[in-house]
Scaffold this motif. Structure first.
Motif, short mmCIF file in Angstrom:
data_model
loop_
_atom_site.label_atom_id
_atom_site.label_comp_id
_atom_site.label_asym_id
_atom_site.label_seq_id
_atom_site.Cartn_x
_atom_site.Cartn_y
_atom_site.Cartn_z
N ALA A 1 42.34 22.61 50.08
CA ALA A 1 43.33 23.10 51.04
C ALA A 1 44.06 24.32 50.51
N ALA A 2 44.44 24.29 49.25
CA ALA A 2 45.15 25.42 48.66
C ALA A 2 44.28 26.68 48.65
N ARG A 3 42.99 26.52 48.38
CA ARG A 3 42.09 27.67 48.35
C ARG A 3 41.95 28.28 49.75
N VAL A 4 41.78 27.43 50.77
CA VAL A 4 41.66 27.95 52.13
C VAL A 4 42.96 28.62 52.56
N LEU A 5 44.09 28.00 52.25
CA LEU A 5 45.39 28.58 52.60
C LEU A 5 45.59 29.94 51.95
N ALA A 6 45.12 30.09 50.72
CA ALA A 6 45.30 31.36 50.01
C ALA A 6 44.56 32.50 50.71
N ASP A 7 43.46 32.18 51.39
CA ASP A 7 42.67 33.21 52.07
C ASP A 7 42.94 33.30 53.56
N ALA A 8 43.76 32.40 54.09
CA ALA A 8 43.98 32.32 55.53
C ALA A 8 45.08 33.29 55.98
N PRO A 9 45.08 33.65 57.26
CA PRO A 9 46.17 34.46 57.81
C PRO A 9 47.50 33.71 57.71
N PRO A 10 48.62 34.41 57.94
CA PRO A 10 49.93 33.75 57.85
C PRO A 10 50.05 32.54 58.77
N ARG A 11 49.51 32.63 59.99
CA ARG A 11 49.52 31.51 60.92
C ARG A 11 48.16 31.43 61.59
N PHE A 12 47.68 30.22 61.81
CA PHE A 12 46.31 30.06 62.28
C PHE A 12 46.12 28.65 62.85
N ALA A 13 45.06 28.51 63.64
CA ALA A 13 44.58 27.20 64.07
C ALA A 13 43.50 26.76 63.08
N PRO B 1 43.55 37.53 70.08
CA PRO B 1 42.81 36.35 69.61
C PRO B 1 43.54 35.63 68.48
N MET B 2 43.52 34.32 68.52
CA MET B 2 44.19 33.51 67.51
C MET B 2 43.30 33.34 66.29
N PRO B 3 43.80 33.54 65.09
CA PRO B 3 43.02 33.21 63.89
C PRO B 3 42.66 31.73 63.90
N LEU B 4 41.40 31.43 63.58
CA LEU B 4 40.89 30.06 63.62
C LEU B 4 40.08 29.80 62.35
N ALA C 1 51.37 23.27 54.16
CA ALA C 1 51.95 24.45 54.82
C ALA C 1 52.16 24.19 56.31
N PRO C 2 53.07 23.28 56.66
CA PRO C 2 53.23 22.89 58.06
C PRO C 2 53.63 24.03 58.99
N ASP C 3 54.30 25.04 58.48
CA ASP C 3 54.75 26.14 59.33
C ASP C 3 53.66 27.16 59.60
N ARG C 4 52.53 27.02 58.93
CA ARG C 4 51.46 28.01 59.11
C ARG C 4 50.39 27.55 60.09
N VAL C 5 50.24 26.24 60.27
CA VAL C 5 49.18 25.71 61.14
C VAL C 5 49.71 25.55 62.56
N THR C 6 49.10 26.25 63.51
CA THR C 6 49.59 26.25 64.90
C THR C 6 48.98 25.15 65.74
N ARG C 7 47.81 24.65 65.34
CA ARG C 7 47.14 23.55 66.04
C ARG C 7 46.01 23.05 65.16
N ILE C 8 45.56 21.82 65.44
CA ILE C 8 44.56 21.20 64.56
C ILE C 8 43.55 20.42 65.41
#
Length: 219
Positions: free
Chosen positions: A49-61, A5-8, A79-86
């Motif tokens: 955005a910074a707060r969510v990124l700090a708690d998010a997995p390395p890569r996620f949708a 499953p993809m982190p979302l 963090a363009p390299d961390r977001v796989t889809r939007i």
């Protein structure tokens, strides 16, 4: 092939909490790892955005509604390299500012501007979310929107599978607003939700879940 499953990350509209995404959190648990992003602590989009990124997995949708959509775009910028889809629901590219009170926002966000049959089902939970979130958080979120920077460069930087969706009766982000955003994202999928206002994950839960399932399979 990795079928895990993809982190979302799911981000709310202004004055909303996790209840907005409750149906999707349950329905998508077999194909994704849904997490709810906290947009209640900061008064800038960058800070949110910074707060969510700090708690998010390395890569996620990431999927966001309105305020959550602007934060999702800012996450791509940071963090363009961390977001796989939007996926962006009820989100505008325009810098036109439309400040409102929490009551005015709630009246615009819910039926009868959408499906009159959903009035009680949507307006009651929407008001309950606003009550739980509280006036102080609403004011912080409104300050963040009023002070938001031009996001043109951030939009142009989106090069992942993108979904832009809007309710045909949304009066906060009109269909024309959303189409204009979709046109600025290379390869974006545009979808119109019929008889739907601003809070589409709650108003049209099955349709939004189906859209997200397809979007998660892309690429």
């Amino acid at each position: 092939m990795d079928r895990s499953p993809m982190p979302l990350m799911l981000l709310p509209a202004m004055g909303c909490d996790g209840q907005l995404w409750a149906a999707q959190i349950l329905a998508l648990s077999t194909v994704a790892q849904p997490e709810f992003g906290d947009l209640s602590q900061d008064d800038t989009l960058a800070g949110m955005a910074a707060r969510v990124l700090a708690d998010a997995p390395p890569r996620f949708a990431v999927a966001g509604v309105s305020l959550g959509g602007y934060v999702a775009v800012e996450m791509v910028r940071q963090a363009p390299d961390r977001v796989t889809r939007i996926a962006l629901f009820g989100t505008r590219a325009s810098m036109d500012i439309r400040p409102r009170t929490v009551v005015g926002q709630g009246l615009l966000a819910t039926a009868p501007h959408a499906d009159p049959r959903l009035t009680a089902n949507v307006s009651g939970p929407a008001q309950a979310m606003a009550d739980r979130v509280g006036q102080a958080v609403f004011e912080r979120q409104q300050r963040a929107l009023l002070a938001r920077p031009d996001i043109s460069d951030a939009i142009a930087a989106i090069h992942v599978p993108a979904l832009v969706a809007v309710g045909d009766r949304d009066r906060i982000c009109t269909p024309d607003d959303a189409r204009a955003l979709s046109a600025r994202i290379a390869g974006a999928q545009f979808h119109m939700l019929r008889s739907c206002g601003h809070l589409s994950p709650m108003e049209r839960p099955g349709e939004v879940t189906a859209l997200l399932r397809d979007w998660l399979r892309q690429g």
